[in-house]
Design an enzyme around this catalytic site. Structure first.
Site, PDB file in Angstrom:
ATOM      1  N   ASP A 150      -0.343   2.764  -4.182  1.00 16.53           N
ATOM      2  CA  ASP A 150       0.267   3.110  -2.815  1.00 16.53           C
ATOM      3  C   ASP A 150       0.859   4.427  -3.081  1.00 16.53           C
ATOM      4  O   ASP A 150       0.969   5.025  -4.016  1.00 16.53           O
ATOM      5  CB  ASP A 150       1.581   2.273  -2.435  1.00 16.53           C
ATOM      6  N   ASP A 155       0.767  12.037  -7.690  1.00 14.67           N
ATOM      7  CA  ASP A 155       1.265  10.859  -7.960  1.00 14.67           C
ATOM      8  C   ASP A 155       0.527   9.668  -7.061  1.00 14.67           C
ATOM      9  O   ASP A 155       0.875   9.332  -5.999  1.00 14.67           O
ATOM     10  CB  ASP A 155       2.489  10.936  -7.147  1.00 14.67           C
ATOM     11  N   HIS A 158      -0.230   2.945 -10.007  1.00 14.71           N
ATOM     12  CA  HIS A 158       0.033   2.374  -8.363  1.00 14.71           C
ATOM     13  C   HIS A 158      -0.898   2.773  -7.678  1.00 14.71           C
ATOM     14  O   HIS A 158      -1.364   4.166  -7.457  1.00 14.71           O
ATOM     15  CB  HIS A 158       1.422   2.242  -8.097  1.00 14.71           C
ATOM     16  N   HIS A 199       5.533  13.359  -3.655  1.00 14.44           N
ATOM     17  CA  HIS A 199       6.358  13.234  -2.551  1.00 14.44           C
ATOM     18  C   HIS A 199       6.417  14.160  -1.625  1.00 14.44           C
ATOM     19  O   HIS A 199       6.850  14.477  -0.733  1.00 14.44           O
ATOM     20  CB  HIS A 199       7.637  12.537  -2.657  1.00 14.44           C
ATOM     21  N   GLU A 250       4.692   0.322  -5.277  1.00 15.52           N
ATOM     22  CA  GLU A 250       5.538   0.844  -6.516  1.00 15.52           C
ATOM     23  C   GLU A 250       6.817   1.568  -5.844  1.00 15.52           C
ATOM     24  O   GLU A 250       7.554   1.748  -6.108  1.00 15.52           O
ATOM     25  CB  GLU A 250       4.772   1.766  -7.465  1.00 15.52           C
ATOM     26  N   GLU A 251       5.906   2.461  -4.782  1.00 16.83           N
ATOM     27  CA  GLU A 251       7.010   3.485  -4.075  1.00 16.83           C
ATOM     28  C   GLU A 251       8.312   2.854  -3.494  1.00 16.83           C
ATOM     29  O   GLU A 251       9.093   3.478  -2.911  1.00 16.83           O
ATOM     30  CB  GLU A 251       6.157   4.273  -3.231  1.00 16.83           C
ATOM     31  N   GLU A 272       1.890   7.971 -14.809  1.00 20.86           N
ATOM     32  CA  GLU A 272       2.721   8.817 -13.815  1.00 20.86           C
ATOM     33  C   GLU A 272       2.615  10.333 -13.981  1.00 20.86           C
ATOM     34  O   GLU A 272       2.373  10.584 -15.458  1.00 20.86           O
ATOM     35  CB  GLU A 272       3.967   8.127 -13.764  1.00 20.86           C
TER      36      GLU A 272
END
Length: 385
Positions: free
Chosen positions: A74, A104, A72, A358, A136-137, A164
C-alpha cells in the site's frame, strides 16, 4: 543503468493505485501470477472483507534457515499534493524515477520480483521468501496475519530484511507507534445552565493536558545517550472533533492521539496511566450531572518498536554482504518490530530515501535501484552457498 526487469517491475507496481483506502488485490493478482509462473510456492492471506490480501511466496527448498524479504503493497494518498506528473505513472528525469511508491517502497519489491528468473535459474541451498503485506501505512494492521502464516507454516527462517527506504544503510532499530481513538460522551445543555450538562470538550481538554504532561515528563527524563532523534518517547494529538454550537454544552468529543516509544519503554504503563486518569479523574466529573456519561479509548493499531540485536543474524548477514561497518536507528516505524516479536532476527535495509516518502513528486534515484540489485544478487549467492 538499472536492469530492464527492475524498471519494468517498478512501472508495473507503481501503476497499481494501492492507496490504503483502496483494494490491493489487482497488484497481488499480478504478483502471484508472476511468481507462480516462475515456480514459487504462494500462500495468499486475505482480510475478513475479501478486499485485500497479503502474499507469501517461497523460492528454493522447503527448509529452515532462509531469508524473508518483507515489504508493504500500500501507499499513502496523493490528493491535495502538488504533483507535477501522474503519481501512478513512472517518469524518469535527471537520474530519478518519479511516482507514488517509488521510494516507499515498491522499488525494493520490484527489484526482487525482477530477479526471480535469475534466482530460480540455479538451485538454492536456502529458501528466499517474499512477503507482501497490506495496510502498513495505516498502522501495520495487515501484516499480523502474514507473520502468523510465516510462524505456523514455514520452516523457521533465519532472518528478515524489511526493505523500507534507508538509502541502503543498515537500520537495526526504530521506534514503535501506538495509535488511539478516544470518544467522550457527555450531556448537552444550554450554555447558560452548564450545571445541567456535562461538557465532553472540557473533558477531552483535561485528558489532552494530561497526555501532554506525560510527553513533557518523557522529554525531561530523556537519556542523552539514547541514539534516537529525539531521544525519548514522543506523543502527538492528531485530530479533534466535538460540539454543535457556541451556546450548547458539548455532548460529544472525539480525538485521536499516538505515542512513539523508544525500544525498552514501558508502553503498558503509559496506556494504563492514561486510562486511570480518564476513569478516576475525568469521568467522575462528567457523571456528576450526567450519570450516563462515558469515555471510551480504542487502540486501532500498534506498531512495535524494533530493538537493536547484539550480533543479530539479520544485521550480521547484511554487513557481510555489503561490507558496511555502521548501522543506525530511525524514528519511523515498520513491520520489523512485529517480526522481531515473533522471534525472527530483523533489520531494515532498502533503497531510496525516507525523505521522499509521502511527499509530492516522490522519487528514487537510479543509483539506489542499482545498489539494491547488487545487494539482492549477493543475497542470492549466499542462498546458494
Amino acid at each position: 543503468m538499472i536492469r530492464a526487469s527492475s524498471r519494468e517491475m517498478i512501472e508495473r507496481l507503481v501503476g497499481f493505485d494501492t492507496v490504503s483506502a483502496k483494494s490491493n488485490l489487482a497488484l497481488i493478482d499480478f504478483v502471484q501470477d508472476h511468481l507462480e509462473s516462475q515456480g514459487a510456492r504462494c500462500r495468499r492471506i486475505g482480510n475478513a472483507e475479501g478486499t485485500k490480501a497479503n502474499l507469501l511466496a517461497s523460492l528454493g527448498p522447503d527448509e529452515p534457515g532462509g531469508v524473508v524479504l518483507s515489504g508493504h503493497s500500500d501507499v499513502v494518498p496523493v490528493e491535495g499534493q502538488p504533483w507535477e506528473t501522474d503519481p501512478f505513472t513512472v517518469v524518469e528525469k535527471d537520474g530519478r524515477l518519479y511516482g507514488r511508491g517509488t521510494a516507499d517502497m515498491k522499488s525494493f519489491l520490484a527489484v526482487a520480483l525482477g530477479l526471480v528468473p535469475e534466482i530460480t535459474a540455479q538451485p538454492l541451498a536456502r529458501p528466499i521468501h517474499l512477503a507482501f503485506s497490506y495496510d502498513e501505512e495505516v498502522g501495520c494492521t495487515g501484516v499480523a496475519s502474514l507473520i502468523d502464516t510465516v510462524s505456523r507454516h514455514l520452516p523457521d527462517p533465519a532472518l528478515v530484511i524489511v526493505g523500507e527506504p534507508t538509502s541502503m544503510q543498515i537500520v537495526n532499530g526504530h521506534k514503535g507507534c501506538f495509535l488511539f481513538e478516544t470518544e467522550i460522551k457527555g450531556q448537552a445543555a444550554h450554555s447558560s445552565l452548564p450545571q445541567l450538562g456535562a461538557n465532553a470538550i472540557t473533558a477531552a481538554g483535561k485528558m489532552i493536558a494530561h497526555i501532554a504532561s506525560l510527553a513533557a515528563e518523557k522529554r525531561a527524563t530523556a537519556d542523552p545517550e539514547n541514539p534516537f532523534d529525539p531521544p525519548y518517547t514522543t506523543f502527538n494529538m492528531g485530530e479533534i472533533n466535538g460540539g454543535k454550537a457556541i451556546n450548547i454544552v458539548a455532548q460529544d468529543c472525539r480525538f485521536t492521539w499516538e505515542f512513539r516509544p523508544v525500544p525498552g519503554e514501558d508502553t503498558e504503563a503509559i496506556i494504563a496511566e492514561v486510562g486511570r486518569f480518564a476513569m478516576e479523574e475525568v469521568l467522575p466529573e462528567l457523571q456528576e450531572f450526567a450519570p450516563h456519561a462515558s469515555i471510551e479509548i480504542r487502540r486501532p493499531a500498534t506498531v512495535l518498536p524494533l530493538a537493536p540485536e547484539k550480533d543479530g543474524a539479520a544485521e550480521s548477514l547484511v554487513r557481510r554482504l555489503t561490507g558496511a561497518n555502521d548501522s543506525a536507528v530511525v524514528s519511523f516505524g515498520t513491520e520489523g518490530g512485529l517480526f522481531q516479536a515473533a522471534g525472527l532476527s530483523t533489520v531494515v535495509f532498502g533503497p531510496g530515501s525516507i525523505d521522499q516518502a509521502h511527499q509530492a513528486n516522490e522519487f528514487i534515484a537510479l543509483e539506489q535501484v542499482a545498489a539494491c540489485e547488487a545487494f539482492l544478487l549477493k543475497l542470492c549467492d549466499w542462498a546458494r552457498s
